[in-house]
Write an enzyme that holds these catalytic residues in place. Structure first.
Site, PDB file in Angstrom:
ATOM      1  N   HIS A 113      16.506 115.480  56.827  1.00 24.02           N
ATOM      2  CA  HIS A 113      16.852 114.221  57.749  1.00 24.02           C
ATOM      3  C   HIS A 113      15.648 114.090  58.701  1.00 24.02           C
ATOM      4  O   HIS A 113      15.822 113.837  60.017  1.00 24.02           O
ATOM      5  CB  HIS A 113      18.177 114.651  58.554  1.00 24.02           C
ATOM      6  CG  HIS A 113      19.083 113.562  58.332  1.00 24.02           C
ATOM      7  ND1 HIS A 113      19.994 113.078  59.573  1.00 24.02           N
ATOM      8  CD2 HIS A 113      19.537 112.796  57.692  1.00 24.02           C
ATOM      9  CE1 HIS A 113      20.775 112.022  59.152  1.00 24.02           C
ATOM     10  NE2 HIS A 113      20.317 111.902  57.873  1.00 24.02           N
ATOM     11  N   HIS A 143      15.720 106.944  48.169  1.00 20.33           N
ATOM     12  CA  HIS A 143      16.305 107.926  48.701  1.00 20.33           C
ATOM     13  C   HIS A 143      17.676 108.057  47.883  1.00 20.33           C
ATOM     14  O   HIS A 143      18.102 109.118  47.711  1.00 20.33           O
ATOM     15  CB  HIS A 143      16.868 107.305  50.288  1.00 20.33           C
ATOM     16  CG  HIS A 143      17.802 108.542  51.026  1.00 20.33           C
ATOM     17  ND1 HIS A 143      17.090 109.433  51.575  1.00 20.33           N
ATOM     18  CD2 HIS A 143      18.973 108.769  51.244  1.00 20.33           C
ATOM     19  CE1 HIS A 143      18.069 110.225  52.203  1.00 20.33           C
ATOM     20  NE2 HIS A 143      19.164 109.840  52.010  1.00 20.33           N
TER      21      HIS A 143
END
Lengths: 234, 759
Positions: free
Chosen positions: B104, B50
């Protein structure tokens, strides 16, 4: 000069200033909520929309305790015009400057509608003198807690006293249940106090104040009435 | 004094932190010793997929990230490219836009309301941390089928989260896209976009410059929420136990964010801020390392000064917490009080927690003890980088197989049109966007429901300009599954076309690449193909990629989502009052179809809905044609020749013409009568999704056709607006479709609500 009160979490404050200044050419000042006094020369107070204090306790319940609200109350008690839109309406109800309360929308969801219509029930200074009685205005709404409530007896009293200024309606001016976006009792969209110098409404006149944008210009009927009143009172 | 009790740090613990054995060896080499527990935590988040983009960097660096070299006052110049919080592009008049889209996904699947809300909050901070006022948000949402009660719950939750946050911070949500597919049943997608406006010479960067300058922590207090959100939640697949990861999801506080926006913008106006960055994924760790790395400096920090909302937070927790609404600022030494006073006025915590140093090391103390002492660059700038193996999916040939000749023709075109308008992917999304404040800040010219949103440019001091920004977010995941290169090219082309339909010229794009597990060669092949398509299309259309985000591991129990490279395009319109809408605005206008309809049904909504088939090759995209088409639209809309323009997208020409009739203001409904002469099968003509097509309405068809011919864009007058029916047929024959517009509109409007009410 117009004083637009800025609470932490206000978010239509700058739009209100823009509408008053550019569409109506009036002087305007943004007033931080921590100030204990209104600026000298204040002739009308506008409480803007938004989510003061995040609406975390109850909409408007915290903002009523901001230092500036004592000054706003004194100003209103002395007959000065005070207009609250959306969260500003909620603050006025919580402060006891307006009757009734605003609860969560009946459908429980936030509702945004740039095409909402309201019918003018009282065409009178200082807030609606530019309107004809029964005139239908297109003024956008956007709120999660705009369901106006009052005890039946109180509502009847408000009605009789001409304190109900705006009702939600359809394009033809009918105050049908379908035209009621939030379940407000009697389709009430805006009320004023007994003296007539304090008004609150859920729709956003500051977002219906510019040609070429989808909100249209009907909001200037309300904001412009206030400007007219100040001109005459000068 | 509290004694620091920490676990034994070894290879096994490193594995638990998601680090490979090779990465563990590399840590030992960098430090020359075993890391402390806090240091291990830092490496694990900074080197997570990430934060480090370790599987994607080799591919992303091939993307075109700048327009042709030109001075900063020229419109379209990329002022800040990928690598900062968001990308910045000049729009003239001394102004620039800053924008980015970010995922998200994992948090939203675990806890939809907070997951989506914090997605909005995070992207806002990326934008305002660069000095821009956020003015418009978009979102791209993918769910499983609405027949599944869980996905009805997820849809409601995500919409409440986006609305609850965006409405409260006072940033208009002006558009977006939502679709539903089986492949998202175990892994929904929530991609949030924001765009802000800034003076081009007042862009702030996340850099810790100036030896001895104070490092200021501002905003919410730090708690235990979201620890390892980035490394463990976003960088691994889901399984049945994933709901146990709920504590890794953060909780959003839009009120604090709103105060933070105003306070940060005011702080930046003082002129004493030299660098500022949001504490996003990996919190205090990531922001401080990145700021020091960009400036080539170091930072020493005292964790005891960090505002804390829980007692006895360990250094590990303080460094890795992803508590929301926090910023890190560096100011000129001796002038920090001006900034601290502004935060105090907004009742926000702001504390000097450290100083900039010159030795390139991060030193962190806790209770007087040094808990971190590591070099910045090997962690931040020299994270591992992998060129992972790629392999063409074994079933790709099978996916792409479609024999049109043996495909039964549509026997009930009107019924097919109604079914398409009712289907969740094509039905009205008003149920969603009526819950978003779409006009706060008073600049929304076209809100949700059009091809692209249009937002007027108003300066921070309230001075309006004539300019407007057109925004659109697009992707057809099914096409990307059938052919990731072609599907991604099509996503860029569609986003640009939507922007062009307002009259704006496409300027630059951002992207959010949502894929499965990159350690699987077939997924990595899809990713590489998709990035290649993104680069090809961006280069051909002259729209550089200025920011972006990669979200891997969108899989549950081994099943990956369709490749979903979401593209958000930003365009610029010179005069917002000279724009086109997407709906028919008047009766009696000629309807002109720009672009060619080919016999293409592969990957179409019609094929999926009416033949239960997801197969074939997606429609071809001719990027040179697209560019000509976009130019023609901008010119003819500016000239007032074109009144409305609507992209022909999912559901084909029949759906596009229906939408033209009823997607305007509530009291406006205008039908049309159209004759199509093409010699291809009727269902491809009506429902095929050939790209590069736009339905326009004009009062002067001859002039428009002449302009189109001059521009080299195929164009044909196919009918006229008017009446209250949609009538489509062959030239000179009986109509294929002849339905009242009111019927079509009711079906379109009820598609989503009726499925939600069935619960």
């Amino acid at each position: 000069m117009f004083a637009v009160i800025q609470f932490p979490g206000s978010n239509d404050d700058r739009d209100m200033c823009f509408a008053v200044k550019s569409a109506l050419g009036a002087e305007v000042a943004l007033v931080w909520h921590k100030r204990g006094e209104l600026p000298p020369g204040t002739r009308a107070v506008l409480l803007p929309g938004g989510f003061s204090y995040g609406d975390y306790l109850r909409c408007g319940a915290m903002a009523r305790f901001s230092p500036v609200m004592a000054a706003v109350k004194r100003f209103a008690d002395a007959g000065g015009p005070v207009l609250g839109t959306c969260n500003g309406f909620q603050v006025l109800c919580e402060s006891g400057l307006l009757p009734g309360a605003l609860l969560r929308n009946q459908a429980l969801d936030f509702v945004c509608d740039p095409e909402q219509r309201v019918r003018v029930e009282q065409a009178a200074a200082p807030f609606t003198s530019r309107a004809r009685p029964g005139q239908v205005l297109r003024i956008p709404i956007k709120h999660g807690e705009g369901r106006y409530v009052a005890e039946p007896a109180e509502l009847a009293r408000l009605d009789a006293a001409g304190q109900i200024v705006l009702r939600y309606c359809d394009a033809a001016g009918e105050t049908t249940p379908d035209a009621n976006p939030n379940g407000s009792v009697g389709n009430v969209a805006g009320v004023r106090n007994a003296a007539g110098n304090v008004m609150g409404l859920m729709p956003h006149p500051e977002h219906a104040a510019e040609e070429g944008l989808p909100g249209g210009c009907d909001g200037l009927v309300i904001l412009g009435s206030l400007v007219d009143w100040l001109e005459r009172a000068r | 004094m509290t004694q620091l009790r920490e676990p034994q740090v070894d290879r096994a613990l490193a594995r638990e932190h998601g680090l490979t054995d090779a990465e563990w060896e590399r840590i030992l080499e960098i430090l020359g010793r075993a890391p402390t527990f806090s240091e291990l935590g830092i490496f694990s988040v900074m080197w997570s997929e990430h934060c480090s983009y370790k599987s994607s960097r080799v591919h992303l660096k091939t993307l075109p990230t700048t327009a042709a070299r030109q001075p900063s006052e020229v419109i379209g110049t990329v002022l800040v490219g990928p690598g900062e919080g968001a990308g910045a592009v000049a729009i003239g008049d001394g102004l620039a836009v800053i924008f980015k889209i970010e995922s998200h996904n994992h948090p939203s699947f675990i806890e939809p309301t907070q997951g989506a809300a914090t997605g909005v909050g995070g992207i806002l901070r990326d934008v305002f941390s660069m000095g821009a006022r956020p003015i418009a948000s978009l979102n791209s949402l993918r769910f499983g089928p609405l027949e599944d009660p869980k996905h009805r719950m997820l849809l409601r939750g995500v919409v409440h989260g986006i609305g609850g946050y965006g409405n409260s911070v006072g940033v208009a949500t002006v558009g977006g896209e939502t679709s539903f597919h089986e492949c998202y049943r175990g892994n929904i997608l929530v991609n949030a976009f924001n765009l802000g406006l800034v003076e081009a010479d007042k862009i702030f960067l996340g850099q810790a410059t100036g030896l001895g300058n104070p490092v200021i922590y501002a905003g919410s207090k730090t708690g235990r929420d979201g620890i390892h959100g980035a490394s463990l939640l976003a960088s691994a697949e889901f399984d049945d136990e994933s709901s146990a990861k709920r504590p890794t999801v953060q909780v959003g506080d839009p009120f604090t964010e709103k105060c933070l926006i105003e306070a940060c913008l005011a702080a930046m106006r003082t002129g004493v801020v030299v660098g500022i960055q949001d504490m996003g994924a990996a919190g205090l760790t990531c922001s401080s390392f990145e700021m020091a790395s960009r400036a080539g400096t170091g930072i020493e920090m005292d964790l005891d000064r960090v505002p804390q909302r829980a007692a006895n937070l360990s250094p590990y927790e303080l460094l890795l917490s992803e508590s929301q609404e926090r910023m890190l600022l560096v100011t000129r030494a001796g002038e920090e009080q001006r900034v601290l006073d502004i935060f105090a006025d907004w009742d926000l915590d702001a504390v000097v927690v450290g100083r900039v140093t010159s030795d390139g090391r991060m030193r962190v103390r806790w209770h007087g003890e040094t808990v971190v002492d590591i070099p910045v660059d090997p962690v931040a700038a020299n994270a591992p980088c992998y060129d992972r193996p790629r392999q063409v999916p074994a079933d790709l040939g099978e996916r792409q197989k479609l024999d049109l000749a043996s495909l039964e023709p549509e026997s009930d075109p009107a019924g097919a049109l109604l079914a398409l308008l009712d289907s969740p992917n094509l039905a009205s999304k008003a149920w969603i966007w009526r819950q978003y404040d779409s006009f706060v800040q008073g600049n929304t010219v076209i809100g949700p429901g059009g091809d692209a949103a249009l937002v007027r440019v108003k300066r921070e001091d309230g001075t309006p300009t004539r300019k407007a920004l057109a925004l659109s977010v697009d992707c057809n995941p099914r096409w990307c599954w059938l052919d990731p290169h072609a599907g991604t090219v099509a996503a860029v082309a569609e986003a640009a076309r939507n922007v062009a339909c307002t009259g704006a010229r496409p300027l630059a794009l951002t992207n959010c690449l949502n894929f499965g597990n990159p350690e699987k060669p077939e997924i990595m092949w899809e990713f590489a193909e998709s990035v290649r398509g993104l680069g090809d299309a961006a280069a051909a259309l002259g729209t550089p990629v200025v920011s972006g985000n990669v979200s891997f591991y969108n899989e549950t129990s081994g099943r990956a989502i369709f490749p979903t490279p979401t593209v958000a395009m930003v365009g610029l319109l010179d005069d917002f009052q000279r724009h086109a809408v997407s709906h028919f605005a008047e009766s009696g206008l000629a309807v002109v179809l720009l672009g060619e309809t080919r016999e293409e049904l592969g990957g179409s909504e019609w094929l999926a809905l009416r033949r239960d088939l997801e197969a074939g090759l997606p429609p071809a995209v001719d990027l040179a044609h697209e560019k000509r088409l976009h130019g023609l639209l901008a010119d003819t809309i500016a000239a007032g020749l074109v009144r409305s323009a609507h992209d022909v997208g999912s559901g084909g020409l029949a759906v596009a013409l229906a939408e033209c009739g009823f997607t305007g203001p509530a009291d406006l409904r205008i039908g049309c009568r159209v004759a199509l002469a093409d010699a291809i099968r009727a269902d491809a003509l009506l429902f095929g999704e050939s790209t590069g097509r736009v339905v326009v309405a004009t009062a002067d068809a001859d002039a428009l056709l002449a302009r189109a011919a001059a521009a080299g864009v195929p164009a044909r007058a196919i009918g006229a607006t008017g009446g209250d029916r949609l009538v489509i047929g062959p030239a000179g024959g009986a109509a294929w479709i002849d339905v009242e517009l009111a019927t079509l509109q009711a079906t379109f409007a009820r598609g989503i609500p009726r499925r939600l009410e069935s619960a």
